[in-house]
Design a protein around this motif. Sequence first.
Motif, PDB file in Angstrom:
ATOM      1  N   SER A 264      22.310  48.627  79.349  1.00 44.61           N
ATOM      2  CA  SER A 264      23.024  47.363  79.157  1.00 44.61           C
ATOM      3  C   SER A 264      23.068  46.551  80.441  1.00 44.61           C
ATOM      4  O   SER A 264      23.784  46.868  81.383  1.00 44.61           O
ATOM      5  CB  SER A 264      24.441  47.625  78.633  1.00 44.61           C
ATOM      6  OG  SER A 264      25.115  48.451  79.543  1.00 44.61           O
TER       7      SER A 264
ATOM      8  N   GLN B 295      14.522  41.919  80.340  1.00 48.29           N
ATOM      9  CA  GLN B 295      15.956  41.861  80.020  1.00 48.29           C
ATOM     10  C   GLN B 295      16.177  42.063  78.522  1.00 48.29           C
ATOM     11  O   GLN B 295      17.098  42.769  78.107  1.00 48.29           O
ATOM     12  CB  GLN B 295      16.527  40.502  80.476  1.00 48.29           C
ATOM     13  CG  GLN B 295      17.946  40.207  80.032  1.00 48.29           C
ATOM     14  CD  GLN B 295      18.967  40.414  81.155  1.00 48.29           C
ATOM     15  OE1 GLN B 295      18.689  41.072  82.146  1.00 48.29           O
ATOM     16  NE2 GLN B 295      20.153  39.870  80.992  1.00 48.29           N
ATOM     17  N   ALA B 296      15.296  41.460  77.711  1.00 48.51           N
ATOM     18  CA  ALA B 296      15.419  41.584  76.260  1.00 48.51           C
ATOM     19  C   ALA B 296      15.123  43.016  75.811  1.00 48.51           C
ATOM     20  O   ALA B 296      15.697  43.505  74.834  1.00 48.51           O
ATOM     21  CB  ALA B 296      14.463  40.614  75.564  1.00 48.51           C
ATOM     22  N   GLU B 297      14.254  43.684  76.538  1.00 49.66           N
ATOM     23  CA  GLU B 297      13.862  45.046  76.168  1.00 49.66           C
ATOM     24  C   GLU B 297      14.919  46.078  76.580  1.00 49.66           C
ATOM     25  O   GLU B 297      15.020  47.158  75.987  1.00 49.66           O
ATOM     26  CB  GLU B 297      12.507  45.350  76.827  1.00 49.66           C
ATOM     27  CG  GLU B 297      11.902  46.716  76.568  1.00 49.66           C
ATOM     28  CD  GLU B 297      11.527  46.987  75.115  1.00 49.66           C
ATOM     29  OE1 GLU B 297      11.355  46.015  74.340  1.00 49.66           O
ATOM     30  OE2 GLU B 297      11.423  48.177  74.756  1.00 49.66           O
TER      31      GLU B 297
ATOM     32  N   ASP C 287      12.600  37.926  81.775  1.00 52.19           N
ATOM     33  CA  ASP C 287      13.259  37.626  80.492  1.00 52.19           C
ATOM     34  C   ASP C 287      12.844  38.637  79.429  1.00 52.19           C
ATOM     35  O   ASP C 287      13.671  39.112  78.650  1.00 52.19           O
ATOM     36  CB  ASP C 287      12.936  36.191  80.064  1.00 52.19           C
ATOM     37  CG  ASP C 287      13.420  35.188  81.096  1.00 52.19           C
ATOM     38  OD1 ASP C 287      14.647  35.033  81.247  1.00 52.19           O
ATOM     39  OD2 ASP C 287      12.572  34.593  81.795  1.00 52.19           O
ATOM     40  N   ALA C 288      11.538  38.971  79.416  1.00 53.09           N
ATOM     41  CA  ALA C 288      11.060  39.990  78.467  1.00 53.09           C
ATOM     42  C   ALA C 288      11.676  41.345  78.786  1.00 53.09           C
ATOM     43  O   ALA C 288      12.100  42.078  77.887  1.00 53.09           O
ATOM     44  CB  ALA C 288       9.531  40.074  78.514  1.00 53.09           C
TER      45      ALA C 288
ATOM     46  N   ARG D 100      17.257  47.654  73.980  1.00 46.71           N
ATOM     47  CA  ARG D 100      16.495  48.500  73.046  1.00 46.71           C
ATOM     48  C   ARG D 100      16.254  49.889  73.608  1.00 46.71           C
ATOM     49  O   ARG D 100      15.971  50.820  72.890  1.00 46.71           O
ATOM     50  CB  ARG D 100      15.148  47.836  72.707  1.00 46.71           C
ATOM     51  CG  ARG D 100      15.273  46.854  71.549  1.00 46.71           C
ATOM     52  CD  ARG D 100      13.963  46.176  71.238  1.00 46.71           C
ATOM     53  NE  ARG D 100      14.119  44.737  71.421  1.00 46.71           N
ATOM     54  CZ  ARG D 100      13.219  43.931  71.948  1.00 46.71           C
ATOM     55  NH1 ARG D 100      12.062  44.416  72.359  1.00 46.71           N
ATOM     56  NH2 ARG D 100      13.460  42.654  72.074  1.00 46.71           N
TER      57      ARG D 100
ATOM     58  N   THR E  32      18.216  41.051  87.740  1.00 40.91           N
ATOM     59  CA  THR E  32      19.291  41.482  86.851  1.00 40.91           C
ATOM     60  C   THR E  32      19.548  42.967  87.113  1.00 40.91           C
ATOM     61  O   THR E  32      18.659  43.683  87.574  1.00 40.91           O
ATOM     62  CB  THR E  32      18.944  41.231  85.369  1.00 40.91           C
ATOM     63  OG1 THR E  32      20.068  41.593  84.560  1.00 40.91           O
ATOM     64  CG2 THR E  32      17.746  42.038  84.921  1.00 40.91           C
TER      65      THR E  32
END
Length: 481
Positions: free
Chosen positions: A263, A254-256, A251-252, A259, A283
């Motif tokens: 994509s 994916q969030a990064e 999850d971390a 940035r 993912t």
Amino acid sequence: MHDFMRAIVIYRCAEPAMSQNFVSPDQIRAWFSRAMSDMYKSEVPLYDTLLDLVAQVNAQTLAARPELAAQLARTGEIERLDIERHGAIRVGTAEELANMRRVFAVMGMRPVGYYDLSPAGVPVHSTAFRATHEAALQASPFRVFTSLLRLELIDDAALREKAARILAARRIFTARALELAARFESQGGLGDADAREFVAEVLHTFRWHGEATVSLDDYRELHGQHRLIADVVAFKGPHINHLTPRTLDIDAAQAEMPRRGVSAKAVIEGPPPRNCPILLRQTSFKALEEAVSFIGADGQAAVGSHTARFGEIEQRGVALTRKGRALYDHLLNLARGRSSGAPHEGNAAAYRQTLQECFAAFPDNYAELHAQGLAYFRYSLTGKTGAPAGADSRTLIEQGYIRYEPLVYEDFLPVSAAGIFQSNLGDKTRAEYAQNASQAAFEQALGAPVLDEMTLYQDTQDRSLAACLQALGAQTGAVAA
Ligand code: OOG
Ligand code: NI
């Protein structure tokens, strides 16, 4: 090669003294995994970004969660984390698959599991080549998800024949790679120089080739039937299509990703986030569009493009027993049923919510997973001494002589794999092939049966418990049952 040299090679093959100094298959696999990673870095620069991102997330996760760091240190996973990768390839014929099995055997990789992707509209079936013993996995966990194209699922007979003809004409291994694989088989191993040469030779098979083996028209025709068919049939070999590092917090990661200009797909495949991760969460991000030169008229190359390679990250959790896996499959189906089918961009948030709700029924602490026999574990001694002679394993665990740690899942998930295929095949159309599992046909093509992953996990779990009981038995002077 001159004839006298060939004679020397043959003589050396037959020389029994050669068998003394073989390089271990684990070492060859570690070299190969490293070489693949270096090659992929140069072919797909975004892969380097991904490795960087994952290393950073892993360092942060370990710093923030000392109990996880301690657990991974005890199981040895912390040492393999930095080198842990899986790749994926797609081959076109039974002969290619059988030779792939011989080549991977040199690296101590055996075919584990059978995956049927046809219900998801992907005309392949697959296995995972990987090490099987916990000690070998510790040395190098490198795995390759390997799919065989199923031309028999293509309805257009003329196109099917054309594809088969094109595939029959190609050679995906160098002659030298196959020679060395044969030497491995006859000698039972490879010496240092042979092993290094083998790695370099086999690497060629997985390279990207910017030149197609077909005309642009043929490519379009193959592509029109299924993008995957074009990807397998139109090129010289089974280019590695992704190489996936293992993250401790997907999850971390994916969030990064956005940035860092990456994509990712909208939905993480697999189970929802949990305290005790199970199986596998994955993912991926889209394939690159790459320039390809096709065979043109009058020997003139025609320029076009193809998307083959993509990026992927994964988080691995505890391996589930058959009982645990049945519960996982049931809950996943429930979630997909409730959100009417496979998750996509449009319903991502709702799907995540539904998934979370459905998986509330899956126990989320290791004691419960252990007690209910839902997951596999690895037993070890705590260091406490004075165990009562003859005590059974349950008592020894309860009284704190033996502890258990989650046994990491080393395999793949068919529904997740289908999601990864589909998001990278890019097309919305989802041709349905009727349920078409054919493990027997796959094994026939492979030239060997695939191993059952459940047996492998069970063996590792049993070995770890037996070692504990033996050590405690030696302390008390009596071997416990
Ligand atoms: C393989 C897709 C499946 C995974 O990790 O489940 C896969 C492919 O696209 O060839 O890599
Ligand atoms: Ni993958």
